[in-house]
Motif scaffolding. Structure first.
Motif, mmCIF file in Angstrom:
data_model
loop_
_atom_site.group_PDB
_atom_site.id
_atom_site.type_symbol
_atom_site.label_atom_id
_atom_site.label_comp_id
_atom_site.label_asym_id
_atom_site.label_seq_id
_atom_site.Cartn_x
_atom_site.Cartn_y
_atom_site.Cartn_z
ATOM 1 N N HIS A 222 -14.610 -3.055 1.176
ATOM 2 C CA HIS A 222 -14.651 -4.933 1.045
ATOM 3 C C HIS A 222 -16.398 -4.852 0.829
ATOM 4 O O HIS A 222 -16.871 -6.434 0.626
ATOM 5 C CB HIS A 222 -14.235 -5.136 3.075
ATOM 6 C CG HIS A 222 -15.462 -4.261 3.919
ATOM 7 N ND1 HIS A 222 -15.088 -3.204 3.989
ATOM 8 C CD2 HIS A 222 -17.120 -4.513 4.494
ATOM 9 C CE1 HIS A 222 -16.242 -2.567 4.851
ATOM 10 N NE2 HIS A 222 -17.279 -3.777 5.059
ATOM 11 N N GLN A 223 -16.657 -4.075 0.523
ATOM 12 C CA GLN A 223 -18.753 -3.863 0.572
ATOM 13 C C GLN A 223 -18.321 -4.405 -1.249
ATOM 14 O O GLN A 223 -19.736 -4.505 -1.802
ATOM 15 C CB GLN A 223 -19.514 -2.780 0.505
ATOM 16 C CG GLN A 223 -19.480 -2.099 1.764
ATOM 17 C CD GLN A 223 -19.613 -1.094 2.159
ATOM 18 O OE1 GLN A 223 -19.106 0.058 1.961
ATOM 19 N NE2 GLN A 223 -21.029 -1.192 3.062
ATOM 20 N N LEU B 177 -6.203 -0.630 -3.239
ATOM 21 C CA LEU B 177 -7.391 0.000 -2.033
ATOM 22 C C LEU B 177 -6.820 0.394 -0.607
ATOM 23 O O LEU B 177 -6.542 -0.946 -0.441
ATOM 24 C CB LEU B 177 -8.753 -0.380 -2.795
ATOM 25 C CG LEU B 177 -9.023 -0.291 -4.257
ATOM 26 C CD1 LEU B 177 -10.201 -0.764 -4.531
ATOM 27 C CD2 LEU B 177 -8.836 0.651 -5.194
ATOM 28 N N LEU B 178 -7.279 1.171 -0.355
ATOM 29 C CA LEU B 178 -6.848 1.410 0.879
ATOM 30 C C LEU B 178 -8.014 1.537 1.436
ATOM 31 O O LEU B 178 -9.117 1.916 1.154
ATOM 32 C CB LEU B 178 -6.671 2.761 1.013
ATOM 33 C CG LEU B 178 -5.570 4.026 0.310
ATOM 34 C CD1 LEU B 178 -5.383 4.898 1.292
ATOM 35 C CD2 LEU B 178 -4.245 2.708 0.964
ATOM 36 N N PRO B 179 -8.267 -0.001 2.466
ATOM 37 C CA PRO B 179 -9.577 -0.455 2.858
ATOM 38 C C PRO B 179 -10.396 0.046 3.961
ATOM 39 O O PRO B 179 -11.487 0.215 3.750
ATOM 40 C CB PRO B 179 -9.461 -1.694 3.926
ATOM 41 C CG PRO B 179 -7.917 -1.654 3.830
ATOM 42 C CD PRO B 179 -6.909 -1.030 2.681
ATOM 43 N N TRP B 180 -10.050 1.334 4.625
ATOM 44 C CA TRP B 180 -10.813 2.349 5.590
ATOM 45 C C TRP B 180 -10.786 3.881 4.646
ATOM 46 O O TRP B 180 -11.359 4.642 5.047
ATOM 47 C CB TRP B 180 -9.689 2.789 6.145
ATOM 48 C CG TRP B 180 -8.272 3.485 6.288
ATOM 49 C CD1 TRP B 180 -7.567 4.341 5.574
ATOM 50 C CD2 TRP B 180 -7.323 2.015 5.657
ATOM 51 N NE1 TRP B 180 -6.295 4.213 5.474
ATOM 52 C CE2 TRP B 180 -6.276 2.937 5.524
ATOM 53 C CE3 TRP B 180 -7.533 1.185 6.228
ATOM 54 C CZ2 TRP B 180 -3.968 2.485 5.252
ATOM 55 C CZ3 TRP B 180 -5.655 0.636 5.854
ATOM 56 C CH2 TRP B 180 -4.494 1.273 5.767
ATOM 57 N N LYS B 181 -10.852 3.549 3.366
ATOM 58 C CA LYS B 181 -11.033 5.066 2.350
ATOM 59 C C LYS B 181 -12.786 4.121 1.521
ATOM 60 O O LYS B 181 -12.533 3.273 0.936
ATOM 61 C CB LYS B 181 -10.405 5.542 1.862
ATOM 62 C CG LYS B 181 -9.339 5.987 2.527
ATOM 63 C CD LYS B 181 -8.364 6.994 1.779
ATOM 64 C CE LYS B 181 -7.320 8.099 2.462
ATOM 65 N NZ LYS B 181 -8.234 8.431 3.270
ATOM 66 N N LEU C 14 -7.029 9.737 -4.013
ATOM 67 C CA LEU C 14 -5.725 9.488 -4.164
ATOM 68 C C LEU C 14 -4.954 10.033 -4.579
ATOM 69 O O LEU C 14 -3.871 11.254 -4.302
ATOM 70 C CB LEU C 14 -5.640 8.413 -3.172
ATOM 71 C CG LEU C 14 -4.660 7.941 -2.192
ATOM 72 C CD1 LEU C 14 -5.952 8.488 -1.017
ATOM 73 C CD2 LEU C 14 -4.312 6.606 -1.561
ATOM 74 N N TRP D 68 -14.266 -1.247 9.031
ATOM 75 C CA TRP D 68 -13.251 -1.639 7.396
ATOM 76 C C TRP D 68 -12.932 -2.693 6.837
ATOM 77 O O TRP D 68 -12.640 -3.547 5.550
ATOM 78 C CB TRP D 68 -12.765 -1.024 6.678
ATOM 79 C CG TRP D 68 -11.379 -0.161 7.812
ATOM 80 C CD1 TRP D 68 -11.607 0.992 8.466
ATOM 81 C CD2 TRP D 68 -10.462 -0.832 7.724
ATOM 82 N NE1 TRP D 68 -10.441 0.496 9.553
ATOM 83 C CE2 TRP D 68 -8.987 -0.223 8.569
ATOM 84 C CE3 TRP D 68 -9.609 -2.101 7.278
ATOM 85 C CZ2 TRP D 68 -8.094 -0.835 8.987
ATOM 86 C CZ3 TRP D 68 -8.476 -2.396 7.941
ATOM 87 C CH2 TRP D 68 -7.405 -1.718 8.357
ATOM 88 N N LEU E 217 0.764 -1.231 -0.027
ATOM 89 C CA LEU E 217 0.559 0.129 0.272
ATOM 90 C C LEU E 217 0.807 1.493 -0.130
ATOM 91 O O LEU E 217 0.845 2.523 -0.875
ATOM 92 C CB LEU E 217 -0.705 0.297 1.119
ATOM 93 C CG LEU E 217 -2.067 -0.913 1.394
ATOM 94 C CD1 LEU E 217 -2.855 -0.652 2.725
ATOM 95 C CD2 LEU E 217 -3.078 -0.525 -0.386
ATOM 96 N N LEU F 238 -13.539 -5.583 8.495
ATOM 97 C CA LEU F 238 -14.489 -7.192 8.045
ATOM 98 C C LEU F 238 -15.061 -7.673 6.202
ATOM 99 O O LEU F 238 -14.925 -5.965 5.734
ATOM 100 C CB LEU F 238 -16.442 -6.421 8.712
ATOM 101 C CG LEU F 238 -16.229 -5.964 10.272
ATOM 102 C CD1 LEU F 238 -17.879 -5.630 10.012
ATOM 103 C CD2 LEU F 238 -16.413 -7.342 11.061
#
Ligand SMILES: Nc1ncnc2c1ncn2[C@@H]1O[C@H](COP(=O)(O)OP(=O)(O)O)[C@@H](O)[C@H]1O
Ligand SMILES: [Mg+2]
Lengths: 251, 269
Positions: B141-142, B96-100, B108, A248, A150, A250
């Motif tokens: 993740h969705q 990808l950044l999973p928290w964004k 980005l 996030w 990342l 999950l």
């Protein structure tokens, strides 16, 4: 979108009822001095609340706990980020940090009393020492273990070191920081009570010690139950916070 | 002068094999061996070859993410020694950044490249283009694998780089989406006149989209052949597939690739 697991409230209630029943059963086979029944403990509550002793003690303990823990977070997270970010510091600080984390903080109390006296600050410092290192170590681990692919992606788009820290390393470390805080909360509540028992008598620890010396077992159980409640509430709060911040993850 | 000049590029990796307790053997494995080629400005080059031959490694060296052992890459005559603002990469593993959210992920690249124009408008345009309208506030993740890949694509496209490096970007798309994305990429290429280097394992895709196709050998990868795709542009991707030029090329490429795959099998690699 995965929903949060529903709490099995019914099971929780059953477990508490069973616990109280066992307590009642055991107390009936012995004297109230040795183990008062739940009813006798409940009966002791009004006198402690009425005199204001329980409220004062609870607030005093919470103050020591929160002040020390807040300092622990405020110092542990930034220090952990810096140590995680710069490999050189890592080597320099490894032995002191590991020593402070693994040694029993109780052993430092006499020295702290000599340095800072018997006031509330000393107690907060004890809580601070107990809580800062797990937070620091976990934050550092999160920064160091950040997915390097990342970071490389961000590099390829021209991100600066600061952008990579803010956008990638720190968010990546949040679950690590939260588990550091969870460990710190457990240690901090222990530290707060131990500090109250071993320095100047105050707070819930002070009440425990006072009624214990008087052999007023039923009254002594009241602050004990309060400590148990506080610990349970804190554990629950941290767990909820971890779930929120780690949504996030999950999959 | 070529837009991208790859000059006698070589790269080996150390591979460490554990042999019993505490004993390990370090051997070097050559991935890319003396590869030289050029890509003209606005040209579309595809790289194909047996899997594991070093296509990703080659692309990473062009992107300045991997240091070659020997040789160099030049963009507009300038030697690449790190990430260049002239190029953007679409990663095989998306990253990808999973928290964004989808929107924040696409923003980005634009933010990092300090684009002065309206970032929000650019993001909207590319969200639309890759067909993710309505998913702006979703988290990775969705999304399905194919949708994630389209986010990665939009993130790179939105920057509108001079050179686009793409590592199997349509690999996990379903046939329909893949067809739409191929058509969009062809349109982007002809409209925006970008230089594109495109790694794929799909030979038909390579023919449909490319001006030139670079066939790599099995490891250590050398250039097996550089094939010109003589199909007029703009191409109707559907019609092209039924042309005789297409059929001949496909046969030629497949034979060439099969030869390499069989060779790899023969050595037990
Ligand atoms: N960082 C690395 N360290 C060691 N070996 C690597 C590394 N990156 C790639 N390789 C090896 O180099 C070879 C080529 O890999 P890659 O470029 O990913 O192939 P391709 O993209 O063509 O499938 C593979 O055998 C892979 O295991
Ligand atoms: Mg690859």
């Amino acid at each position: 979108m995965a929903g949060m697991a529903r709490e099995p409230v019914v099971l929780y209630i059953i477990s508490v009822v069973v616990f109280l029943a066992v307590w009642q059963a055991v107390s009936m086979s012995t004297t109230p001095l040795f183990l008062p029944s739940p009813g006798e403990v409940a009966a002791a509550v009004p006198s402690l609340v009425g005199s204001g002793a329980l409220t004062d003690a609870t607030l005093s303990t919470l103050y020591v706990f929160l002040a020390g823990l807040a300092l622990g977070v405020a110092a542990g997270v930034p220090l952990g980020i810096v140590l995680g970010r710069f490999q050189v510091l890592n080597g320099v600080t490894y032995i002191p940090v590991t020593t402070f984390y693994s040694m029993p903080f109780v052993a430092l109390i006499p020295l702290l009393v000599i340095w800072t006296g018997l006031g509330v600050e000393t107690k907060a410092i004890i809580v601070f020492i107990a809580s800062v290192f797990p937070i620091l170590i976990n934050t550092q681990a999160g920064i160091q273990q950040t997915n390097h692919r990342l970071l490389e992606m961000a590099t390829s788009f021209g991100a600066t070191e600061q952008q990579k820290l803010m956008d990638i390393s720190i968010p990546f470390s949040v679950p690590y920081i939260m588990s550091g805080i969870r460990i710190a909360v457990g240690r901090a509540i222990v530290a707060a009570i131990v500090a109250e028992l071993t320095t100047s008598i105050s707070g819930l620890g002070g009440l425990l010690s006072y009624y214990g010396n008087e052999f007023a077992t039923a009254k002594m159980m009241v602050p004990l139950v309060m400590v148990a409640f506080i610990s349970l509430a804190l554990t629950y709060a941290v767990k909820k916070m971890e779930e929120r911040l780690g949504r996030w993850r999950l999959t | 002068m070529y837009k991208i000049q790859v000059d006698h590029l070589s790269k080996s990796f150390n591979s460490i094999k554990k042999k019993g307790v505490g004993r390990q053997v370090v051997s070097t494995m050559a991935a890319i061996d003396d590869v030289t080629f050029g890509v003209e400005a606005t040209e579309f080059l595809s790289i194909v070859g047996p899997s594991g031959c070093g296509k990703t490694t080659l692309l990473r060296m062009v992107a300045g993410l991997e240091k070659p052992d020997r040789g160099e890459v030049r963009i507009d005559g300038e030697r690449i020694s790190g990430p260049s603002p002239k190029l953007c990469m679409v990663f095989q593993d998306i990253l990808l950044l999973p928290w964004k959210t989808v929107r924040a992920n696409i923003e980005l690249g634009l933010r990092y490249r300090n684009h002065s124009n309206d970032i929000a408008a650019a993001v909207d345009r590319y969200i639309d283009l890759v067909g993710l309208k309505g998913f702006e506030s979703y988290y990775p993740h969705q999304l399905s694998g194919g949708m994630q890949q389209r986010v990665g694509l939009a993130r790179a496209l939105a920057v509108e780089p001079e050179v686009l490096l793409m590592d199997e970007p349509f690999g996990s798309l379903d046939a329909q989406t893949r067809y739409i994305m191929q058509r969009e990429l062809a349109a982007i290429h002809s409209k925006l006149r970008r230089t594109i280097v495109f790694v794929t394992h799909d030979l038909e895709e390579a023919i449909l989209l490319s001006d030139k196709i670079l066939m790599l050998t099995g490891r250590p990868s050398r250039i097996k052949e550089m094939i010109q795709v003589r199909l007029r542009r703009p191409r109707d991707l559907y019609d092209v597939k039924s042309s005789s030029v297409f059929a001949e090329l496909r046969k030629k490429l497949w034979n060439s690739l099969e030869e390499e795959i069989l060779k790899v099998k023969a050595v037990g690699g």
